[in-house]
Design a protein around this motif. Structure first.
Motif, short mmCIF file in Angstrom:
data_model
loop_
_atom_site.label_atom_id
_atom_site.label_comp_id
_atom_site.label_asym_id
_atom_site.label_seq_id
_atom_site.Cartn_x
_atom_site.Cartn_y
_atom_site.Cartn_z
N UNK A 55 18.25 27.16 -25.58
CA UNK A 55 17.24 26.80 -26.56
C UNK A 55 17.89 26.44 -27.89
N UNK A 56 17.24 25.54 -28.59
CA UNK A 56 17.63 25.17 -29.95
C UNK A 56 16.52 25.66 -30.88
N UNK A 57 16.92 26.33 -31.96
CA UNK A 57 15.97 26.97 -32.87
C UNK A 57 16.08 26.29 -34.23
N UNK A 58 14.92 25.92 -34.78
CA UNK A 58 14.89 25.28 -36.09
C UNK A 58 13.72 25.82 -36.90
N UNK A 59 13.97 26.13 -38.15
CA UNK A 59 12.91 26.54 -39.07
C UNK A 59 12.58 25.35 -39.96
N UNK A 60 11.31 24.99 -40.00
CA UNK A 60 10.87 23.84 -40.79
C UNK A 60 11.29 23.97 -42.24
N UNK A 61 11.56 22.81 -42.86
CA UNK A 61 11.84 22.76 -44.29
C UNK A 61 10.63 22.13 -44.98
N UNK A 62 10.70 21.93 -46.27
CA UNK A 62 9.59 21.31 -47.00
C UNK A 62 9.31 19.89 -46.51
N UNK A 63 10.35 19.17 -46.08
CA UNK A 63 10.19 17.76 -45.69
C UNK A 63 10.41 17.48 -44.21
N UNK A 64 11.00 18.41 -43.49
CA UNK A 64 11.38 18.15 -42.09
C UNK A 64 10.79 19.23 -41.19
N UNK A 65 10.04 18.76 -40.18
CA UNK A 65 9.44 19.68 -39.19
C UNK A 65 10.14 19.48 -37.86
N UNK A 66 10.29 20.57 -37.11
CA UNK A 66 10.97 20.49 -35.82
C UNK A 66 10.16 21.09 -34.69
N UNK A 67 10.31 20.48 -33.49
CA UNK A 67 9.65 20.96 -32.29
C UNK A 67 10.65 20.91 -31.14
N UNK A 68 10.84 22.04 -30.45
CA UNK A 68 11.75 22.08 -29.30
C UNK A 68 10.94 21.93 -28.02
N UNK A 69 11.36 21.00 -27.17
CA UNK A 69 10.73 20.78 -25.87
C UNK A 69 11.64 21.42 -24.82
N UNK A 70 11.22 22.55 -24.27
CA UNK A 70 12.07 23.28 -23.33
C UNK A 70 12.19 22.57 -21.98
N UNK A 71 11.27 21.69 -21.64
CA UNK A 71 11.38 20.95 -20.37
C UNK A 71 12.49 19.91 -20.43
N UNK A 72 12.60 19.21 -21.56
CA UNK A 72 13.62 18.16 -21.67
C UNK A 72 14.89 18.63 -22.38
N UNK A 73 14.82 19.76 -23.07
CA UNK A 73 15.98 20.26 -23.79
C UNK A 73 16.24 19.52 -25.09
#
Length: 122
Positions: A55-73
């Protein structure tokens, strides 16, 4: 339009039980024609991705949002931000392996692609 230039030269050595670790600390991004990016995709090469453990983990910033798709990696980052802000955000991405065992000497290859809304990086 110029392409975004990516530079990444470090490698993460990860052992089971380490918990989340920074994916990269040396990543650099330069957008020669403008200092504004729209998105990034960070993902595992399919041949070495384990949907049950990686898994890749990301915490959103003020300008950048992240979403991890575990099916595609893949981790998708979106939001208009400077190349420097994307560079900093990508340096905060963490890798974690959640399974209790992993074959020895397993190599995980992760790619990073950036877009300024017109062109993708190599």
């Amino acid at each position: 339009m110029s392409k975004v230039i990516l530079i990444m030269s470090d490698a993460l050595r990860y052992e089971i039980g380490d918990g989340p670790q920074l994916l990269t600390t040396e990543f650099e991004a330069i957008d020669p024609d403008q200092d504004s990016l729209m998105s990034a995709e960070i993902g595992f090469r399919i041949q070495n991705y384990n949907a049950d453990g990686d898994e890749l983990i990301f915490s959103n910033t003020d300008k950048i949002a992240g979403t991890f798709n575990s099916q595609s990696g893949t981790l998708s980052l979106t939001g208009k931000a400077s190349a420097a802000e994307y560079m900093s955000a990508i340096r905060l991405i963490q890798y974690n392996y959640t399974e209790s065992s992993l074959p020895s000497d397993t190599v995980k290859i992760v790619y990073i692609t950036l877009s300024d809304g017109s062109l993708l990086s190599d």
